[in-house]
Design a protein around this motif. Structure first.
Motif, PDB file in Angstrom:
ATOM      1  N   ARG A 132       0.831  -1.211   0.000  1.00  0.00           N
ATOM      2  CA  ARG A 132       0.000   0.000   0.000  1.00  0.00           C
ATOM      3  C   ARG A 132       0.862   1.258   0.000  1.00  0.00           C
ATOM      4  NH1 ARG A 132      -0.063  -2.423   4.902  1.00  0.00           N
ATOM      5  NH2 ARG A 132       0.239  -1.210   6.825  1.00  0.00           N
ATOM      6  N   TYR A 133       2.043   1.194   0.635  1.00  0.00           N
ATOM      7  CA  TYR A 133       2.957   2.334   0.631  1.00  0.00           C
ATOM      8  C   TYR A 133       3.763   2.380  -0.664  1.00  0.00           C
ATOM      9  CZ  TYR A 133       1.973   2.148   5.652  1.00  0.00           C
ATOM     10  OH  TYR A 133       1.353   2.112   6.878  1.00  0.00           O
ATOM     11  N   THR A 134       4.155   1.219  -1.156  1.00  0.00           N
ATOM     12  CA  THR A 134       4.911   1.167  -2.408  1.00  0.00           C
ATOM     13  C   THR A 134       4.136   1.833  -3.533  1.00  0.00           C
ATOM     14  OG1 THR A 134       5.989  -0.906  -1.751  1.00  0.00           O
ATOM     15  CG2 THR A 134       5.999  -0.364  -4.095  1.00  0.00           C
ATOM     16  N   GLN A 135       2.870   1.475  -3.662  1.00  0.00           N
ATOM     17  CA  GLN A 135       2.053   2.028  -4.736  1.00  0.00           C
ATOM     18  C   GLN A 135       1.859   3.532  -4.582  1.00  0.00           C
ATOM     19  OE1 GLN A 135       1.379   0.455  -7.447  1.00  0.00           O
ATOM     20  NE2 GLN A 135       2.206  -1.473  -6.691  1.00  0.00           N
ATOM     21  N   ARG A 136       1.718   3.998  -3.350  1.00  0.00           N
ATOM     22  CA  ARG A 136       1.577   5.440  -3.125  1.00  0.00           C
ATOM     23  C   ARG A 136       2.823   6.185  -3.581  1.00  0.00           C
ATOM     24  NH1 ARG A 136      -0.590   4.922   3.027  1.00  0.00           N
ATOM     25  NH2 ARG A 136      -2.698   4.182   2.592  1.00  0.00           N
ATOM     26  N   VAL A 137       3.981   5.675  -3.198  1.00  0.00           N
ATOM     27  CA  VAL A 137       5.231   6.351  -3.560  1.00  0.00           C
ATOM     28  C   VAL A 137       5.417   6.353  -5.072  1.00  0.00           C
ATOM     29  CG1 VAL A 137       7.742   6.221  -3.409  1.00  0.00           C
ATOM     30  CG2 VAL A 137       6.364   5.917  -1.348  1.00  0.00           C
ATOM     31  N   LEU A 138       5.227   5.206  -5.707  1.00  0.00           N
ATOM     32  CA  LEU A 138       5.389   5.136  -7.156  1.00  0.00           C
ATOM     33  C   LEU A 138       4.416   6.071  -7.864  1.00  0.00           C
ATOM     34  CD1 LEU A 138       5.851   1.284  -7.693  1.00  0.00           C
ATOM     35  CD2 LEU A 138       7.614   3.059  -7.756  1.00  0.00           C
ATOM     36  N   SER A 139       3.182   6.101  -7.406  1.00  0.00           N
ATOM     37  CA  SER A 139       2.168   6.946  -8.033  1.00  0.00           C
ATOM     38  C   SER A 139       2.472   8.422  -7.831  1.00  0.00           C
ATOM     39  CB  SER A 139       0.786   6.605  -7.473  1.00  0.00           C
ATOM     40  OG  SER A 139      -0.204   7.434  -8.032  1.00  0.00           O
ATOM     41  N   GLN A 140       2.851   8.790  -6.614  1.00  0.00           N
ATOM     42  CA  GLN A 140       3.123  10.196  -6.315  1.00  0.00           C
ATOM     43  C   GLN A 140       4.272  10.751  -7.154  1.00  0.00           C
ATOM     44  OE1 GLN A 140       1.683  12.488  -4.456  1.00  0.00           O
ATOM     45  NE2 GLN A 140       0.074  11.229  -3.554  1.00  0.00           N
ATOM     46  N   HIS A 141       5.199   9.885  -7.529  1.00  0.00           N
ATOM     47  CA  HIS A 141       6.366  10.346  -8.283  1.00  0.00           C
ATOM     48  C   HIS A 141       6.300   9.958  -9.760  1.00  0.00           C
ATOM     49  CE1 HIS A 141       8.461  11.871  -4.757  1.00  0.00           C
ATOM     50  NE2 HIS A 141       8.009  10.817  -4.119  1.00  0.00           N
ATOM     51  N   GLY A 142       5.117   9.511 -10.210  1.00  0.00           N
ATOM     52  CA  GLY A 142       4.924   9.212 -11.617  1.00  0.00           C
ATOM     53  C   GLY A 142       5.728   8.041 -12.126  1.00  0.00           C
ATOM     54  N   LEU A 143       6.006   7.070 -11.255  1.00  0.00           N
ATOM     55  CA  LEU A 143       6.813   5.915 -11.646  1.00  0.00           C
ATOM     56  C   LEU A 143       5.978   4.651 -11.817  1.00  0.00           C
ATOM     57  CD1 LEU A 143       9.943   6.277  -9.309  1.00  0.00           C
ATOM     58  CD2 LEU A 143       9.669   7.088 -11.659  1.00  0.00           C
ATOM     59  N   ASN A 144       4.681   4.734 -11.573  1.00  0.00           N
ATOM     60  CA  ASN A 144       3.863   3.517 -11.550  1.00  0.00           C
ATOM     61  C   ASN A 144       3.743   2.856 -12.917  1.00  0.00           C
ATOM     62  OD1 ASN A 144       2.500   6.002 -11.854  1.00  0.00           O
ATOM     63  ND2 ASN A 144       0.530   4.984 -11.731  1.00  0.00           N
ATOM     64  N   THR A 145       4.020   3.584 -13.998  1.00  0.00           N
ATOM     65  CA  THR A 145       3.959   2.970 -15.328  1.00  0.00           C
ATOM     66  C   THR A 145       5.337   2.582 -15.852  1.00  0.00           C
ATOM     67  OG1 THR A 145       4.075   5.141 -16.413  1.00  0.00           O
ATOM     68  CG2 THR A 145       1.868   4.275 -15.903  1.00  0.00           C
ATOM     69  N   CYS A 146       6.372   2.781 -15.047  1.00  0.00           N
ATOM     70  CA  CYS A 146       7.735   2.524 -15.508  1.00  0.00           C
ATOM     71  C   CYS A 146       8.155   1.068 -15.341  1.00  0.00           C
ATOM     72  CB  CYS A 146       8.729   3.409 -14.752  1.00  0.00           C
ATOM     73  SG  CYS A 146       8.584   5.174 -15.117  1.00  0.00           S
ATOM     74  N   PHE A 147       7.411   0.302 -14.532  1.00  0.00           N
ATOM     75  CA  PHE A 147       7.879  -1.028 -14.162  1.00  0.00           C
ATOM     76  C   PHE A 147       6.949  -2.120 -14.666  1.00  0.00           C
ATOM     77  CE2 PHE A 147       9.708   1.920 -11.119  1.00  0.00           C
ATOM     78  CZ  PHE A 147      11.046   1.572 -11.206  1.00  0.00           C
TER      79      PHE A 147
END
Length: 229
Positions: A123-138
């Motif tokens: 739940r924290y991993t997804q928040r961090v990735l989303s907040q920094h625009g990285l959720n589509t990079c992986f």
């Protein structure tokens, strides 16, 4: 490029998260009438997952043993309070390290599979990735609660290698701590470490990585040169 799969740690490798974790920890401690902690302490506690970090902070602030904190009846309620505070703080003071986004994009252009393998809860991993625009990079994200075991258990890396049918010899793990080094060694893959993250106060050279790289920007150049050496 020699490596066909690169797995990354998250905190201290891709994103500097200590400042906002500190804020959430101190928000929680204040709510339960406990003294706050310093960022240098939080940085030493990062690595084993957010729950364990909170346990360490509570033990320090309360002046009791870690095992006593784990047995506290109100630990669950404190954890829920921390969850609320971190949800509010996430993305407010964390920042991407230099060249992270550009490097990830370049690696994807080379056809390299990219994964995150972190001990941070999902739940924290997804928040961090989303907040920094990285959720589509992986292509794959393995958090601390995705599998039955977390780093330094190698199953996170092994899960990624299996998913993309990439052998250990073509897989690289990039991190910032002795935990990351131990995980990579157990998975039989190369490990490159960054010197600016969270290694529990210890010099990164003590982890004996295959390479120490100054920033993520050097990954593409170094990985390319290693394939021709």
């Amino acid at each position: 490029m020699h490596y066909r799969l690169i797995c990354f740690d998250l905190d201290g490798t891709l994103v500097e998260t200590a400042p906002e974790i500190l804020d959430a920890v101190n928000d929680t401690l204040e709510q339960f009438d406990l003294p706050g902690v310093e960022q240098s302490q939080v940085e030493r506690w990062i690595g084993h997952g957010t729950h364990e970090l909170l346990v360490q902070a509570l033990a320090y602030a309360s002046g009791v043993e870690v095992q006593a904190v784990r047995a506290m009846p109100r630990l669950f309620a404190i954890g829920q309070a921390f969850d609320d505070h971190y949800a509010r703080r996430c993305g407010t003071r964390g920042r991407l390290y230099p060249s992270v986004r550009e490097t990830l994009y370049e690696l994807r252009e080379h056809g390299v599979r990219l994964a995150v393998v972190t001990n941070k809860e999902s739940r924290y991993t997804q928040r961090v990735l989303s907040q920094h625009g990285l959720n589509t990079c992986f292509d794959r994200v393995v958090s601390g609660d995705t599998l039955p075991a977390k780093k330094p258990d190698p199953r996170g890396i092994e899960d990624c290698m299996r998913a993309f049918a990439v052998p250990p010899g073509r897989t690289l793990f990039v991190g910032d701590s002795s935990i990351d080094a131990a995980t990579a060694r157990r998975a039989g893959v190369a490990v490159w470490l960054l010197p600016y993250g969270y290694n529990m106060g210890q010099p990164i050279e003590a982890c004996a990585p295959d390479r120490t790289i100054p920033s993520l920007a050097s990954i593409t150049d170094t990985a390319s040169s290693s394939s021709s050496s």
